[in-house]
Design an enzyme around this catalytic site. Structure first.
Site, short mmCIF file in Angstrom:
data_model
loop_
_atom_site.label_atom_id
_atom_site.label_comp_id
_atom_site.label_asym_id
_atom_site.label_seq_id
_atom_site.Cartn_x
_atom_site.Cartn_y
_atom_site.Cartn_z
N ASP A 42 136.16 66.19 24.72
CA ASP A 42 135.83 67.53 24.23
C ASP A 42 135.47 67.46 22.76
O ASP A 42 135.98 66.61 22.01
CB ASP A 42 137.03 68.48 24.41
CG ASP A 42 137.30 68.79 25.87
OD1 ASP A 42 136.38 68.64 26.70
OD2 ASP A 42 138.44 69.20 26.16
N ARG A 43 134.64 68.37 22.33
CA ARG A 43 134.19 68.40 20.94
C ARG A 43 135.35 68.37 19.94
O ARG A 43 135.32 67.61 18.96
CB ARG A 43 133.30 69.62 20.70
CG ARG A 43 132.69 69.69 19.32
CD ARG A 43 131.77 70.89 19.20
NE ARG A 43 131.04 70.87 17.93
CZ ARG A 43 130.13 71.77 17.59
NH1 ARG A 43 129.82 72.76 18.41
NH2 ARG A 43 129.50 71.69 16.42
#
Length: 244
Positions: A65-66
């Site tokens: 995930d970012r």
């Protein structure tokens, strides 16, 4: 003054492993793995940065995930990418994470809690919305605990936090963040599933402006040589500030 992790500066990525088939980096928090129209404002991406840095194409075999930092693995050719992706899909890759969470977590245990697929309103507009929840399992171990003399919530005069090691046995979307929130120990810095008061406390007292979740371990048998590969990263210093 702090640096916004979403505004990742143009610099060299930290390569922690490389051979003629695979390359792994320490992905900074805030950096997307690849281009996404869901984050149209982003200008830098791990895949393109690494390609330019080593001068050859790279192929993603999994994702982070970012807001999550840590070990991100790429293949250097399509055949290796296919073989490595199959290892991830068949759960032959052992993953380890570290996180800082609210409250005192028990010594160790397992979260076995099925998760319904999280769908994006736009990107998943055509997706089936009534699919049953999918099996999701996470092992956890508490490494450190601290009680701080600050009242963050109205219910308690002090605040407690735990440093935990997490080993997901399945790979559902946002699994670790959702599992920790399910057992009422949300990860600090999680703006979707966490506790805003404790997130704000860490911003003001520890200059922490990110999700305190890092992919610190990856173990697998090499798809070409068959040898065991064991990648490790230390727990980020930022994660340890509250415990010092």
């Amino acid at each position: 003054m702090h640096t916004d992790p979403a505004a990742v500066t143009k610099k060299q990525l930290d390569i922690i492993y490389q051979d003629e088939y695979l390359v792994a980096i320490d992905k900074p928090a805030g950096l997307l793995v690849h281009r996404s129209w869901l984050a149209a404002e982003a200008r830098e991406f791990a895949m393109q940065m690494l390609r330019d840095q080593i001068g050859q194409h790279v192929y993603p075999v999994h994702r982070l995930d970012r807001p999550t930092s840590g070990i991100l693995l790429f293949a250097l050719d399509p055949d290796t990418a296919r073989a490595m992706s199959e290892r991830f899909a068949s759960r032959e890759v052992r993953k380890m994470y570290h996180a800082v969470v609210r409250g005192y977590v028990t010594e160790h245990g397992q979260i076995d809690y099925p998760l319904k697929e999280e769908l994006d309103k736009v990107a998943d507009k055509q997706a089936q919305r009534d699919k049953p929840a999918q099996s999701a399992v996470t092992d956890f171990m508490c490494l450190r605990q601290v009680e701080l003399p600050y009242q963050v919530s109205t219910r308690h005069a002090t605040s407690r936090y735990s440093l935990v090691q997490l080993s997901p046995k399945t790979g559902r979307k946002h699994q670790l963040r959702r599992h920790l929130a399910h057992i009422r120990h949300p990860i600090i810095g999680d703006t979707s599933h966490g506790d805003g008061r404790h997130n704000a406390f860490f911003r003001s007292h520890f200059d922490s402006h990110r999700l305190l979740l890092c992919a610190t371990g990856l173990e697998f048998n090499h798809p070409v040589t068959g040898k065991e590969v064991n990648l490790r990263l230390p727990v980020p210093e930022l994660f340890l500030r509250a415990f010092k």
